[in-house]
Each structure stands twice: as structure tokens, then as C-alpha cells.
Design a protein around this motif. Structure first.
Motif, PDB file in Angstrom:
ATOM      1  N   UNK A 506      27.719 -14.231  -6.848  1.00 16.63           N
ATOM      2  CA  UNK A 506      28.631 -15.358  -7.007  1.00 16.63           C
ATOM      3  C   UNK A 506      28.506 -16.444  -5.973  1.00 16.63           C
ATOM      4  N   UNK A 507      27.397 -16.468  -5.227  1.00 13.43           N
ATOM      5  CA  UNK A 507      27.228 -17.476  -4.188  1.00 13.43           C
ATOM      6  C   UNK A 507      26.056 -18.403  -4.425  1.00 13.43           C
ATOM      7  N   UNK A 508      25.716 -19.181  -3.397  1.00 14.84           N
ATOM      8  CA  UNK A 508      24.603 -20.120  -3.442  1.00 14.84           C
ATOM      9  C   UNK A 508      23.796 -19.998  -2.147  1.00 14.84           C
ATOM     10  N   UNK A 509      22.571 -20.540  -2.174  1.00 14.50           N
ATOM     11  CA  UNK A 509      21.724 -20.538  -0.979  1.00 14.50           C
ATOM     12  C   UNK A 509      21.203 -21.953  -0.746  1.00 14.50           C
ATOM     13  N   UNK A 510      20.748 -22.208   0.482  1.00 17.42           N
ATOM     14  CA  UNK A 510      20.174 -23.505   0.774  1.00 17.42           C
ATOM     15  C   UNK A 510      19.612 -23.555   2.180  1.00 17.42           C
ATOM     16  N   UNK A 511      19.037 -24.707   2.502  1.00 21.41           N
ATOM     17  CA  UNK A 511      18.417 -24.872   3.814  1.00 21.41           C
ATOM     18  C   UNK A 511      18.503 -26.332   4.246  1.00 21.41           C
ATOM     19  N   UNK A 512      18.692 -26.559   5.532  1.00 23.13           N
ATOM     20  CA  UNK A 512      18.500 -27.868   6.152  1.00 23.13           C
ATOM     21  C   UNK A 512      17.541 -27.649   7.321  1.00 23.13           C
ATOM     22  N   UNK A 513      16.574 -28.533   7.417  1.00 27.75           N
ATOM     23  CA  UNK A 513      15.572 -28.322   8.459  1.00 27.75           C
ATOM     24  C   UNK A 513      14.937 -29.645   8.851  1.00 27.75           C
ATOM     25  N   UNK A 514      14.440 -29.669  10.080  1.00 30.49           N
ATOM     26  CA  UNK A 514      13.708 -30.824  10.580  1.00 30.49           C
ATOM     27  C   UNK A 514      12.556 -30.316  11.426  1.00 30.49           C
ATOM     28  N   UNK A 515      11.387 -30.853  11.194  1.00 30.64           N
ATOM     29  CA  UNK A 515      10.187 -30.390  11.885  1.00 30.64           C
ATOM     30  C   UNK A 515      10.366 -30.499  13.397  1.00 30.64           C
ATOM     31  N   UNK A 516      10.007 -29.398  14.097  1.00 30.41           N
ATOM     32  CA  UNK A 516      10.051 -29.296  15.568  1.00 30.41           C
ATOM     33  C   UNK A 516      11.476 -29.269  16.127  1.00 30.41           C
ATOM     34  N   UNK A 517      12.495 -29.247  15.242  1.00 24.60           N
ATOM     35  CA  UNK A 517      13.864 -29.187  15.737  1.00 24.60           C
ATOM     36  C   UNK A 517      14.627 -27.968  15.225  1.00 24.60           C
ATOM     37  N   UNK A 518      14.036 -27.228  14.321  1.00 28.62           N
ATOM     38  CA  UNK A 518      14.679 -26.008  13.871  1.00 28.62           C
ATOM     39  C   UNK A 518      15.173 -26.083  12.435  1.00 28.62           C
ATOM     40  N   UNK A 519      15.739 -24.957  11.998  1.00 30.61           N
ATOM     41  CA  UNK A 519      16.184 -24.820  10.614  1.00 30.61           C
ATOM     42  C   UNK A 519      17.547 -24.146  10.557  1.00 30.61           C
ATOM     43  N   UNK A 520      18.283 -24.447   9.488  1.00 35.61           N
ATOM     44  CA  UNK A 520      19.546 -23.769   9.204  1.00 35.61           C
ATOM     45  C   UNK A 520      19.474 -23.242   7.775  1.00 35.61           C
ATOM     46  N   UNK A 521      19.324 -21.928   7.647  1.00 34.76           N
ATOM     47  CA  UNK A 521      19.378 -21.290   6.333  1.00 34.76           C
ATOM     48  C   UNK A 521      20.805 -20.803   6.108  1.00 34.76           C
ATOM     49  N   UNK A 522      21.360 -21.105   4.916  1.00 37.43           N
ATOM     50  CA  UNK A 522      22.743 -20.739   4.662  1.00 37.43           C
ATOM     51  C   UNK A 522      22.894 -20.081   3.298  1.00 37.43           C
ATOM     52  N   UNK A 523      23.988 -19.363   3.163  1.00 35.85           N
ATOM     53  CA  UNK A 523      24.365 -18.837   1.849  1.00 35.85           C
ATOM     54  C   UNK A 523      25.890 -18.769   1.807  1.00 35.85           C
ATOM     55  N   UNK A 524      26.432 -18.748   0.604  1.00 29.52           N
ATOM     56  CA  UNK A 524      27.880 -18.633   0.437  1.00 29.52           C
ATOM     57  C   UNK A 524      28.206 -17.372  -0.339  1.00 29.52           C
ATOM     58  N   UNK A 525      29.416 -16.868  -0.115  1.00 34.11           N
ATOM     59  CA  UNK A 525      29.931 -15.711  -0.856  1.00 34.11           C
ATOM     60  C   UNK A 525      31.417 -15.940  -1.143  1.00 34.11           C
ATOM     61  N   UNK A 526      31.913 -15.392  -2.248  1.00 32.68           N
ATOM     62  CA  UNK A 526      33.345 -15.538  -2.541  1.00 32.68           C
ATOM     63  C   UNK A 526      34.194 -14.805  -1.500  1.00 32.68           C
ATOM     64  N   UNK A 527      35.316 -15.410  -1.157  1.00 32.68           N
ATOM     65  CA  UNK A 527      36.268 -14.747  -0.262  1.00 32.68           C
ATOM     66  C   UNK A 527      37.168 -13.847  -1.095  1.00 32.68           C
ATOM     67  N   UNK A 528      37.439 -12.647  -0.582  1.00 34.34           N
ATOM     68  CA  UNK A 528      38.291 -11.706  -1.303  1.00 34.34           C
ATOM     69  C   UNK A 528      39.720 -12.216  -1.356  1.00 34.34           C
ATOM     70  N   UNK A 529      40.365 -11.996  -2.499  1.00 32.22           N
ATOM     71  CA  UNK A 529      41.783 -12.337  -2.622  1.00 32.22           C
ATOM     72  C   UNK A 529      42.585 -11.471  -1.661  1.00 32.22           C
ATOM     73  N   UNK A 530      43.738 -11.940  -1.169  1.00 31.42           N
ATOM     74  CA  UNK A 530      44.507 -11.186  -0.155  1.00 31.42           C
ATOM     75  C   UNK A 530      44.782  -9.745  -0.547  1.00 31.42           C
TER      76      UNK A 530
END
Length: 534
Positions: A506-530
Motif C-alpha cells: 500500500x505504499x510508494x517508492x522514489x528517489x531524489x539525487x544529485x551527482x557528487x552530493x548524495x541520494x535520498x531513497x524513500x518509501x511510504x507505508x500506511x499508518x496503522x489506525x489507533x
């Protein structure tokens, strides 16, 4: 149904087909009534049409009325026979003596009406002349009235022909519009040319592929407007090699692959089939070619070939290392208990683990594609899962001389996920971050709530990824073609597997990156109901 009813129905049908009732005055009909009144020396001349309730005057001279009730109409009697009806003195005719049109205004005494027939032969009304005094027509006047009535019938025939032509034109336009819409809705490109080779069909898809509509160009001119290449994407096509030109010339065009180059689009691979529209006439002649975009198929095929070559290399490398280490130990050239022997055993163990990872990736991808991966999603403490992944992969961090950490102050969250598969995703993200970081670098693992989801980020300060390659990272059978990555190993399946697993949770994935400055790989997941949290 008696004959009178049948005639009435035919008349009403013909009037409806002609669409003439209650239409504006027309000069052609007015000319006929004017001539009838003049040549027959009558104060009143009419062209009448009789429907189910009334007698309506398409043209009139000397009378202000536009219609009269059918039961009062002299013409309703006249259309019962195809010959001229003449009433010399209406006051002496029992059919009309008490008719209000006789006893009152306009005071009809004389009437002569010649029936007017539709193109199908139904008697619709009359061309008639009326006088307020008793009289008779001579033979020349009767002949004149009959000839003028035939001219009125000719005008109706013209009207009928025009209506048919308009209907056919509308139908043709409708069919052409429908055909064009069908052609434009096709995902395939469709082009066609006339006998002289001029392009007469270039559907929307073909326009999009070529960047313009090239109607009315010849195939030779078409070749000069846009770059067309052979299947290799490098060899320019000659005019005679263009599929539409070949089809126009009467040559076979069946599953011919070419490439289309448009300035603002990537090179497109298309598969062409077509031929002459009238093959019995031979070529050159009108022809059509249908083009199917196989760029994705070609790309997937190339990627798969590349992937298989990569897997072959990646499998051989650890196998070679294991075989070499074991061979040396087995031959006795190195004592297993010595430092050199322990180093060989360590090499064999590391490469066995690497081989195991490669095989697991292949098996996971096969299961995901076959839909055989079962997930056991449940509420999980996010921090505990991340800490477990960090601890499990600490040897990886030590191997590449990096360290990872969680920033202070992050509140724990409960997510819905499969624990084993979440650890697999985290392991892949952490190992990639370590693999592509500089020695001594740090890797930050953080998370943040976004609505009903939580976004987890793995951020490094490593070599980074060019922007044009980032969209390919999560594709199946895809691996960035860089020398540095080759040295660091991998099949290119890890991130594709992560994407499949996260999306199934139920989530998504993605990336933001810049050459010689590093990368941020991310993903999302649903939060459990209380009420679902542990």
C-alpha cells in the motif's frame, strides 16, 4: 385498408420525405403560379399540398389565405385522379354548391386543378386556377396548365434529389468522422496514399510520432521532412526503403521494423505492415501501412539481454572466487589453519553469501511476477524494524567504512506492513547507500508522517545519480550502466523488488539525487489506525 386510405398514406409519406410543408416561399414555384394566372387569365392561381387535415398553399397569387381545411378544399377532390379536374360553375356542382369558399369569400365559381405527383407517383396537391365567374378553359389553356403542373413536379423532383444528396453527404461526413475518430483512437499509426503517392491519411498517432501532419506530401517529400532509420536506429532509410513507398510500389510490407526520429521525442521503434488497397491493379497505386510502436518491447528485450549478461557475469564472479579458494585449500597448497587459509575461507564465505543474495533476488522477482508472494501485513513498530535492519547490516557498513544513524527526536510510529519484507526493503536501501557512499561517510535514516502514511528516507552523501538515469532505477531488469556500479556489483533487481513489495503493502517508492552530493531513497507505508496499534 381501402384504396383511398392507401393513397392518403402514400401522400403523407411523400410529403414527409420532401419536407416541404410550411416551408418559406420559393421563386421557382411563385413563377409558375404567376404564369398560370397570366396565361389562363385567372385572378387566382395556387400550388396546393394536401395533408391529413388541411390544404396548404406552397405558392399563391390573388389570395391572402395560406391554407384552408381539407374538407373545404377543391384540391382534395382533384387529387383523387391524375387528370385535370375542371368545375365551370361551382354553384351548380352538388359537391361544392354549399362550400363556404363558394358561398362566402373568395366566392369561387370556376376552378381548374391539375394534380401534382411526387417523384414516387403519389398525388400531393395541385396547380390550380380560380375565378369568381363561371367559365371554361379552351384546349390550349388546359395544355398550358398541364405543362406548368409538370414543371412543378420537376421542382419537387429537384427538391427530392437535393434532399437525398444532402442526406448522403451528411451520412458520408458522419461515416468519415466516425472513421477518422476510429483511426485517431488507434494506438497504431496509420498512413495511406493515393495512386500518385500523395499522402491522404495520417492519423493522430502518426502525427504525434512524426511531430506534425504531413497530408498532401508525397512519400519522397515525407522522407525529407523526418529522419527514418533502419531497425538498428543508425542507418538512414532511402526513399525506396520507406514502408509506405514499398507498399505504393506493390512490394511486400510485412512486419518491417524501422525507427522514427523526431526532434522532441526519443527514437521510436515501429513494426510496419501494409500493401496496396487494390492489389489486383498492381502498383504503383493507392496503399496503406499500419505501424505499431514496439519501442517498449525492444527496450525490454534489450534490457533483458543486458540483464542476462549481467547475471551471468555476477554469478560467474563469486563462483570463480569460491572455486579458486576451495581449489587452493583442497590441493594442500595452503593450510586451512593458517592466516592465508583463513583468508581463503573468508573469500569463499563472502562469495557464497553474495551468490545466495543473487539467487534470492532472481527467485523473488520470479515469484512477484507470478503473483506467488504472500504478504502477512500487520501493525509494526517502525523504529524497531529500522534498528533491526541497521544491526543486521552493520557488517556491510563496516565493509564500506560508513556508519548509519537515526536523528534524535523522531517519534515512533506504527505502520501496516509485512515484517520480513519490510526488513528486505530496508536491507536493500541500506546496502545500496553503503555501497555508493564514500569511505567515512554517514547515512541518515529518518521518517516523517504525511497524512495517513509515513515516509521513510535513507539519505547518503555518496556519488549520487544523474537525473536522466533516476527514472530507470526501479525498473525490472534495469541496472545503471556505470563503471563504478559495475565494480560494486548487483543484478539491478533489488530496487525493482523493493518497488513491488512496497506497492503491494500500500505504499510508494522514489528517489531524489544529485551527482557528487548524495541520494535520498524513500518509501511510504500506511499508518496503522489507533485501534490496530500494538
Amino acid at each position: 385498408m381501402n384504396n383511398s386510405d392507401s393513397n392518403d398514406q402514400q401522400r403523407l409519406t411523400a410529403l414527409a420525405q420532401l419536407q416541404i410543408m410550411d416551408t418559406p416561399r420559393e421563386q421557382a414555384f411563385d413563377d409558375l403560379t404567376t404564369l398560370a394566372a397570366r396565361w389562363l387569365d385567372a385572378p387566382i392561381a395556387l400550388i396546393t399540398l394536401v395533408d391529413s387535415q388541411r390544404q396548404w398553399f406552397k405558392s399563391r397569387v390573388g389570395l391572402d389565405l395560406s391554407e384552408t381545411p381539407k374538407e373545404m378544399a377543391f384540391c382534395a377532390h382533384a387529387i383523387r385522379q391524375p387528370t385535370l379536374m375542371e368545375v365551370s360553375d361551382a354553384t351548380r356542382d352538388p359537391r361544392f354548391a354549399d362550400n363556404p369558399l363558394v358561398t362566402g369569400d373568395p366566392g369561387i365559381r370556376f376552378y381548374a386543378g391539375m394534380p401534382i405527383a411526387s417523384p414516387q407517383g403519389a398525388l400531393l396537391g395541385t396547380l390550380c386556377v380560380i375565378d369568381r365567374r363561371p367559365r371554361t378553359l379552351n384546349d390550349e389553356q388546359r395544355d398550358t396548365l398541364q405543362r406548368l403542373a409538370r414543371l412543378a413536379e420537376f421542382q419537387l423532383q429537384l427538391r427530392h434529389t437535393l434532399l437525398i444528396s444532402q442526406a448522403e453527404a451528411l451520412e458520408l461526413m458522419h461515416q468519415q468522422t466516425l472513421n477518422q475518430r476510429l483511426l485517431d483512437s488507434l494506438k497504431a499509426g496509420v498512413v495511406a496514399c493515393t495512386d500518385d503517392g500523395t499522402l491522404t491519411l495520417f492519423n493522430t498517432t502518426a502525427q504525434q510520432w512524426h511531430g506534425a501532419d504531413m497530408l498532401n506530401l508525397t512519400p519522397e517529400e515525407w522522407a525529407h521532412h523526418y529522419d527514418l532509420y533502419a531497425a538498428d536506429g543508425r542507418t538512414p532509410l532511402t526513399t525506396d526503403d520507406i514502408p509506405l513507398v514499398r507498399a505504393w510500389q506493390g512490394k511486400p510490407v510485412e512486419n518491417v521494423e524501422i525507427c522514427i526520429a523526431c526532434a522532441d521525442q526519443p527514437l521510436r521503434h515501429v513494426l510496419c505492415s501494409g500493401g496496396l488497397l487494390y492489389p489486383e491493379q498492381g502498383g504503383p497505386g493507392a496503399a496503406i501501412v499500419v505501424m505499431h510502436d514496439i519501442s517498449e518491447i525492444r527496450r525490454a528485450s534489450n534490457m533483458k539481454s543486458h540483464f542476462l549478461a549481467t547475471v551471468s557475469h555476477e554469478l560467474r564472479t563469486p563462483l570463480t572466487a569460491i572455486s579458486g579458494a576451495v581449489g587452493l585449500l583442497h590441493s594442500g597448497a595452503t593450510d586451512p589453519r593458517s592466516a592465508a587459509g583463513e583468508r581463503l575461507l573468508s573469500i569463499a564465505l563472502d562469495n557464497s553469501q553474495r551468490l545466495n543474495e543473487l539467487i534470492n533476488d532472481l527467485l523473488d522477482m520470479e515469484k512477484l511476477e507470478a503473483g506467488k508472494v504472500e504478504l502477512r501485513v500487520e501493525p509494526l513498530a517502525l523504529r524497531a524494524s529500522i534498528v533491526q535492519a541497521m544491526e543486521s547490516n552493520r557488517p556491510y557498513a563496516e565493509r564500506f567504512q560508513v556508519h548509519w544513524y537515526i536523528p534524535e527526536g523522531l517519534a515512533d510510529m506504527t505502520v501496516i506492513a509485512d515484517q520480513r519484507r519490510l526488513l528486505q526493503v530496508l536491507t536493500n536501501y541500506l546496502s545500496n547507500a553503503a555501497k555508493f557512499s564514500h569511505a567515512g561517510g554517514s547515512i541518515r535514516i529518518e521518517w516523517q508522517r504525511q497524512g495517513d502514511s509515513v515516509m521513510v528516507r535513507v539519505v547518503d552523501q555518496g556519488i549520487g545519480i544523474p537525473s536522466e538515469q533516476q527514472p530507470l532505477l526501479f525498473n525490472k531488469f534495469s541496472q545503471l550502466d556505470t563503471t563504478d556500479k559495475r565494480q560494486r556489483g548487483g543484478t539491478g533487481l533489488g530496487l525493482a523488488i523493493c518497488k513491488e513489495l512496497i506497492e503491494r503493502m500500500g505504499g510508494r517508492v522514489g528517489v531524489q539525487s544529485e551527482v557528487d552530493k548524495g541520494s535520498c531513497f524513500w518509501f511510504t507505508l500506511p499508518i496503522a489506525a489507533p485501534d490496530n496499534r500494538r
